[in-house]
Design a protein around this motif. Structure first.
Motif, short mmCIF file in Angstrom:
data_model
loop_
_atom_site.label_atom_id
_atom_site.label_comp_id
_atom_site.label_asym_id
_atom_site.label_seq_id
_atom_site.Cartn_x
_atom_site.Cartn_y
_atom_site.Cartn_z
N GLN A 1 0.82 -1.21 0.00
CA GLN A 1 0.00 0.00 0.00
C GLN A 1 0.85 1.26 0.00
N LYS A 2 1.76 1.39 0.98
CA LYS A 2 2.51 2.63 1.14
C LYS A 2 3.59 2.81 0.07
N VAL A 3 4.29 1.75 -0.28
CA VAL A 3 5.29 1.86 -1.35
C VAL A 3 4.58 2.16 -2.67
N GLY A 4 3.43 1.52 -2.87
CA GLY A 4 2.65 1.80 -4.07
C GLY A 4 2.24 3.25 -4.17
N GLU A 5 1.83 3.83 -3.06
CA GLU A 5 1.43 5.23 -3.04
C GLU A 5 2.61 6.14 -3.37
N VAL A 6 3.78 5.84 -2.78
CA VAL A 6 4.97 6.64 -3.06
C VAL A 6 5.32 6.58 -4.54
N LEU A 7 5.30 5.39 -5.11
CA LEU A 7 5.65 5.23 -6.51
C LEU A 7 4.63 5.90 -7.43
N ALA A 8 3.42 6.09 -6.92
CA ALA A 8 2.38 6.78 -7.69
C ALA A 8 2.46 8.30 -7.52
N GLY A 9 3.45 8.77 -6.77
CA GLY A 9 3.63 10.20 -6.60
C GLY A 9 2.99 10.78 -5.36
N LYS A 10 2.42 9.92 -4.52
CA LYS A 10 1.77 10.39 -3.30
C LYS A 10 2.75 10.23 -2.13
N TYR A 11 3.56 11.26 -1.91
CA TYR A 11 4.56 11.18 -0.86
C TYR A 11 4.94 12.58 -0.40
N MET A 12 5.68 12.63 0.72
CA MET A 12 6.25 13.86 1.24
C MET A 12 7.77 13.73 1.19
N ALA A 13 8.44 14.78 0.72
CA ALA A 13 9.90 14.78 0.66
C ALA A 13 10.45 15.71 1.73
N GLU A 14 11.51 15.27 2.40
CA GLU A 14 12.09 16.03 3.50
C GLU A 14 13.59 16.09 3.32
N SER A 15 14.16 17.28 3.44
CA SER A 15 15.60 17.45 3.27
C SER A 15 16.29 17.44 4.63
N ARG A 16 17.34 16.65 4.76
CA ARG A 16 18.12 16.57 6.00
C ARG A 16 19.59 16.83 5.67
#
Length: 289
Positions: A110-125
């Motif tokens: 579910q979650k990896v699929g969402e990320v690969l579909a462009g549904k994610y948050m990006a954070e810079s560290r």
């Protein structure tokens, strides 16, 4: 089409549960038609695959995204190797706390699929670079996403050192050492040493003394772009160690100079939609709801 087509995989190979999750992840990615590149040590733990195999650093050149299956330590190790390539990292938690690896094993599809579909948050560290010089000559270096730590090493004995920040003398300290932590590392060793929790978006470094001889010596939070210099006291009986994320380690000599500053390359962490730093603190640190 997903912006992530070539997916690198790094796993905690000594963990049977991580290998099980890796197999599940590989099956999912293959079923969805993604190109998979396995880090070489990971590939040895996952037999029967048909994926390409690469060294860890080469993943940064070949992949659009690297997924780490393991604990925070696994992700820290991957970050140190891959930050300079600007490839984003996504973590699946097969460790304990999981501050950085925030997808649970039962959420892989579910979650990896969402990320690969462009549904994610990006954070810079940001990371820290460390170097040690002896009589003006370089003797070692390392980098850390969490922290750089000066400590006594094998023996429980106070050490003495001088601290300078941006060329200005701060103090001479006798203690069990010093933690220089990024916001990412503020929920790790620095927290157990009495340091503050810092939000990941802060551009700051916290310096946490380890059992200082002077009770008024307290953690200091300074600008992230500061330059730090530690001079190892010449009266020390023991030879202090410097460690990066509790992994890379150097032994110093009296008179050595340890320099720490922000790494020029930043790390991009990928989180599923809905990731919340404060909720992570509540669940991982046992805060009351």
């Amino acid at each position: 089409m997903s912006e992530f087509q070539n997916i690198g995989l790094i796993g905690r190979t000594e963990s049977d549960s991580a290998v099980i999750s890796l197999r599940r992840l590989i099956a999912f990615l293959e079923g969805e038609g993604f190109s998979i590149v396995l880090e070489s040590e990971t590939a040895e733990a996952v037999l029967g695959h048909e994926a390409r195999v690469s060294s860890r650093e080469r993943l940064g050149q070949l992949c659009d995204l690297v997924i780490v299956v393991g604990g925070d330590g696994s992700l820290l190790s991957a970050a140190r190797a891959l930050a300079k390539f600007s490839v984003p990292l996504l973590g699946i938690n097969r460790g304990r706390l999981g501050f950085l690896t925030d997808i649970t094993p039962d959420q892989i599809e579910q979650k990896v699929g969402e990320v690969l579909a462009g549904k994610y948050m990006a954070e810079s560290r940001f990371l820290l670079d460390m170097s040690v010089t002896r009589n003006g000559k370089a003797v070692g270096a390392g980098s850390a996403l969490n922290d750089i730590v000066l400590h006594p090493g094998e023996f429980i004995r106070m050490i003495e050192f001088e601290l300078y920040i941006d060329g200005q003398f701060v103090y001479t300290q006798r203690s069990d050492g010093l933690i220089l932590s990024t916001p990412t590392g503020s929920t790790a060793y620095a927290l157990s040493g009495g340091g503050p929790i810092m939000h990941p978006k802060l551009d700051a470094v916290v310096l946490v003394p380890l059992n200082p001889h002077t009770l008024t010596s307290r953690p200091i939070v300074v600008e992230g772009s500061s330059e730090f210099k530690l001079i190892i006291g010449k009266q020390n009986i023991t030879k202090p160690y410097v460690t990066c994320d509790g992994h890379e380690q150097l032994t110093t000599e009296p008179g050595d100079v340890v320099r720490v500053h922000k790494k020029p390359h930043r790390l991009t962490l990928i989180h599923p939609i809905g990731h919340n730093f404060y909720e992570t603190c509540r669940s991982k640190l046992g805060w009351l709801n």
